[in-house]
Design an enzyme around this catalytic site. Structure first.
Site, short mmCIF file in Angstrom:
data_model
loop_
_atom_site.label_atom_id
_atom_site.label_comp_id
_atom_site.label_asym_id
_atom_site.label_seq_id
_atom_site.Cartn_x
_atom_site.Cartn_y
_atom_site.Cartn_z
N HIS A 1 0.82 -1.22 0.00
CA HIS A 1 0.00 0.00 0.00
C HIS A 1 0.85 1.26 0.00
CE1 HIS A 1 -4.03 -1.84 0.78
NE2 HIS A 1 -3.23 -2.86 1.05
N ASP B 1 3.70 9.54 -0.66
CA ASP B 1 2.53 8.76 -0.25
C ASP B 1 2.26 7.67 -1.28
OD1 ASP B 1 0.35 8.05 1.30
OD2 ASP B 1 -0.44 10.10 1.44
#
Ligand code: G6P
Length: 464
Positions: free
Chosen positions: A155, A364
Site C-alpha cells: 500500500h 505517499d
C-alpha cells in the site's frame, strides 16, 4: 474457486469506531463481495499470548485475530516496521534506524501470523497478504505447506534500490517478496523501483520480462493496481452527512469564511510542517484573504512510541501556535489544528463542505483522502484539490492543482489560485477527476488483483 484469506497487521473488526485507512476499506470491499477470512492482530498485547486466535463472523466474513507478545511487538512494530521500513519506503533515510534484534522480531511475528493461516485455512486457499508489515509471510506460509496462490499488495511506496540498500537485509526482503506468486504496487514508479531492486540482487536477466521477475528460478508476477474508492457510496455518504451534528458545528464555527481542509494521519510523510509553512506564506502574501479563510487540519495521532512521531507533533504545535500568534484576531483563528479522529462519514461530510482540500504529502503510496474529497463534492459547485505530485493519487488526478510539497511558495500560490478559481474551471476539473475515479474503483482494484492471482496471467509474459 479457492477460498480467500486476507492477512494484514491490523484488522478492522465490525463496530470499530474512527475512520478506516485505505487498507481496511480495500480489504473490506474485497471480503464483502467474495466472502472469506480476515486474519491479523487483535489489537491486544500480552506477556504470554495464547496461541488460539479469537474468531468471530459478521456479514459473510470470518475474523481471525491473535494477541501478540508484548516483548516481540515493540521490535516488530515500532522497530523494524516503522523505524526501518516506513522511513525508507517514504524516502527518509535520515529517519531510518536498524537493529538486527528488531528484524528478528519482525520475522517472528510474521511466522506467528503464517502459522495461524496454516491452522485455520486449507492448503489450496488463495491468500492475499497486505503491506510492509508482512513481507516475509510467504516464506513462512510455504514452509507451513500452503500451496495455493499467494498474493502481496504494497500500500505504501517501494523505494528505488539506491535508497533501499541502506537496509542491511534488503536482498533478503527482495527474495522474500519473490516467494509470492503476484506482487502488486500502487503506481508504475513503485513497480520500476522494485525492478531496480530485483536487478541489483539477481542481475539483468531477472527483469527481462515486463510482467514478471525471475528470482532463484521462480517466476513472480508483478503489476500495478492503484487502489480506488467506491465513488457512489462516498458521494452519497458525504451528501447525507451534511445533516450530521458535528458537520453542522464545523460549518457554523467557520462563520461564513472560506474553508481550507486537511485530513491526514499525523506522520512526517504527510508534509504537514511544509504545509503549515506554505499556509503562513499564503497569509503573508495575500492580505486580501486575512480574516476570510479558516484552515482546519485534522491529524489523528498514531505510532507515538516512535520518536520521529512525537517530534513531528511538537513541530506542528509550534508552527500552528506561531501562525495563530502572529495573525489571529479577536474573532479569527487562522489555523485550527485537531489531533482528533472522527467517524468516516463525518470526515466525508467535512470534505464536502471544504472550498479547498490540501493533500500535500512529501511521499505517499496513494492517498485516498484526495480521491474521497473529489467524490464528496457537489458537482455543481465543487471545491478545489491542491495535490502533491509525490502522492500516488497524482498519477490519476492530473486535473488537480498539482504542487511540489517542498516548494512552500508554490504551494502558497496554489492555495491562492484554488480560492480564486472561477466556477466554470472548478466544474471542468472536477468532472475530469470524477471520471478518472469512476474508471478505477475499489471494486476494480480487488477484482483485477484477485483475477490476476488466480489466472497467473502475469506469468504468461510479454516483452518489455
Ligand atoms: C498506512 C499503512 C497501513 C497502516 C496505516 C495505519 O496506511 O499502509 O498498513 O495500517 O498506515 O498505521 P498503523 O501503524 O496505525 O497501523
Amino acid at each position: 474457486m479457492n477460498r480467500l484469506i486476507v492477512v494484514s497487521n491490523r484488522v478492522r473488526l465490525p463496530q470499530t469506531s474512527g475512520a478506516p485507512g485505505g487498507l481496511s476499506v480495500g480489504v473490506l470491499a474485497a471480503l464483502r463481495q467474495r466472502g472469506g477470512t480476515w486474519v491479523g492482530w487483535s489489537g491486544t498485547l500480552a506477556d504470554e499470548p495464547s496461541s488460539s486466535p479469537h474468531i468471530s463472523e459478521d456479514g459473510g466474513i470470518r475474523y481471525v485475530t491473535v494477541d501478540l507478545p508484548r516483548a516481540e511487538f515493540e521490535g516488530y512494530y515500532s522497530g523494524f516496521c516503522n523505524g526501518s521500513l516506513w522511513p525508507l519506503c517514504h524516502y527518509f533515510p535520515g529517519r531510518f534506524r536498524y537493529d538486527p534484534a528488531e528484524y528478528e522480531a519482525y520475522n517472528a511475528i510474521n511466522r506467528r501470523f503464517a502459522s495461524v493461516v496454516a491452522h485455520k485455512g486449507n492448503a489450496s486457499d488463495q491468500v492475499w497478504v497486505h503491506d510492509y508489515q508482512l513481507i516475509p509471510m510467504a516464506r513462512y506460509l510455504r514452509a507451513e505447506g500452503i500451496k495455493g496462490p499467494l498474493g502481496f499488495f504494497l500500500h505504501i511506496p517501494f523505494p528505488h534500490v539506491e535508497v533501499l540498500r541502506v537496509l542491511p537485509v534488503y536482498a533478503e526482503l527482495v527474495r522474500d517478496l519473490a516467494q509470492y506468486d503476484l506482487v502488486g504496487f500502487q503506481t508504475e514508479q513503485d513497480l520500476m523501483a522494485f525492478r531496480s531492486a530485483v536487478r541489483d540482487v539477481c542481475g539483468e536477466e531477472a527483469v527481462a520480462v515486463k510482467s514478471y521477475v525471475t528470482v532463484d528460478g521462480r517466476k513472480v508476477g508483478v503489476g500495478v493496481f492503484p487502489i480506488g474508492i467506491d465513488v457512489e457510496s462516498v458521494a452519497a455518504q458525504a451528501a447525507a452527512a451534511q445533516a450530521d451534528d458535528q458537520v453542522r458545528r464545523l460549518v457554523a464555527g467557520v462563520l461564513g469564511r472560506r474553508l481550507l481542509l486537511g485530513v491526514d494521519r499525523l506522520d512526517y510523510s504527510k508534509g504537514l510542517v511544509e504545509r503549515f509553512t506554505a499556509y503562513r506564506h499564503f497569509l503573508e502574501s495575500s492580505p486580501e484573504h486575512l480574516g476570510r479563510i479558516t484552515y482546519i487540519q485534522i491529524a489523528p495521532l498514531g505510532r507515538m512510541n516512535v520518536a520521529a512521531y512525537s517530534e513531528i507533533r511538537d513541530a506542528l504545535e509550534q508552527a500552528a501556535g506561531q501562525t495563530n500568534g502572529q495573525y489571529a484576531d479577536t474573532d479569527w483563528t487562522p489555523i485550527r489544528y485537531l489531533n482528533k479522529d472522527f467517524p468516516h462519514h463525518v470526515l466525508l461530510g467535512f470534505l464536502r463542505c471544504a472550498d479547498v482540500c490540501a493533500v500535500t504529502p512529501v511521499r505517499d503510496g496513494m492517498n485516498l483522502v484526495a480521491k474521497e474529497f473529489v467524490a464528496a463534492q457537489d458537482p455543481e459547485n465543487p471545491g478545489v484539490l491542491v495535490l502533491s505530485n509525490m502522492a500516488g493519487a497524482a498519477r490519476e488526478l492530473t486535473d488537480a492543482l498539482l504542487v511540489n510539497p517542498y516548494d512552500e511558495h508554490a504551494v502558497a500560490a496554489a492555495l491562492r489560485e484554488a480560492l480564486e478559481l472561477p466556477l466554470a474551471d472548478r466544474r471542468a476539473c472536477h468532472a475530469k477527476m470524477l471520471a478518472a475515479l469512476k474508471r478505477n474503483t475499489i471494486r476494480h482494484w480487488h477484482e483485477s488483483f484477485l483475477a490476476s492471482l488466480r489466472s497467473g496471467r502475469h506469468l504468461d509474459g510479454g516483452s518489455r
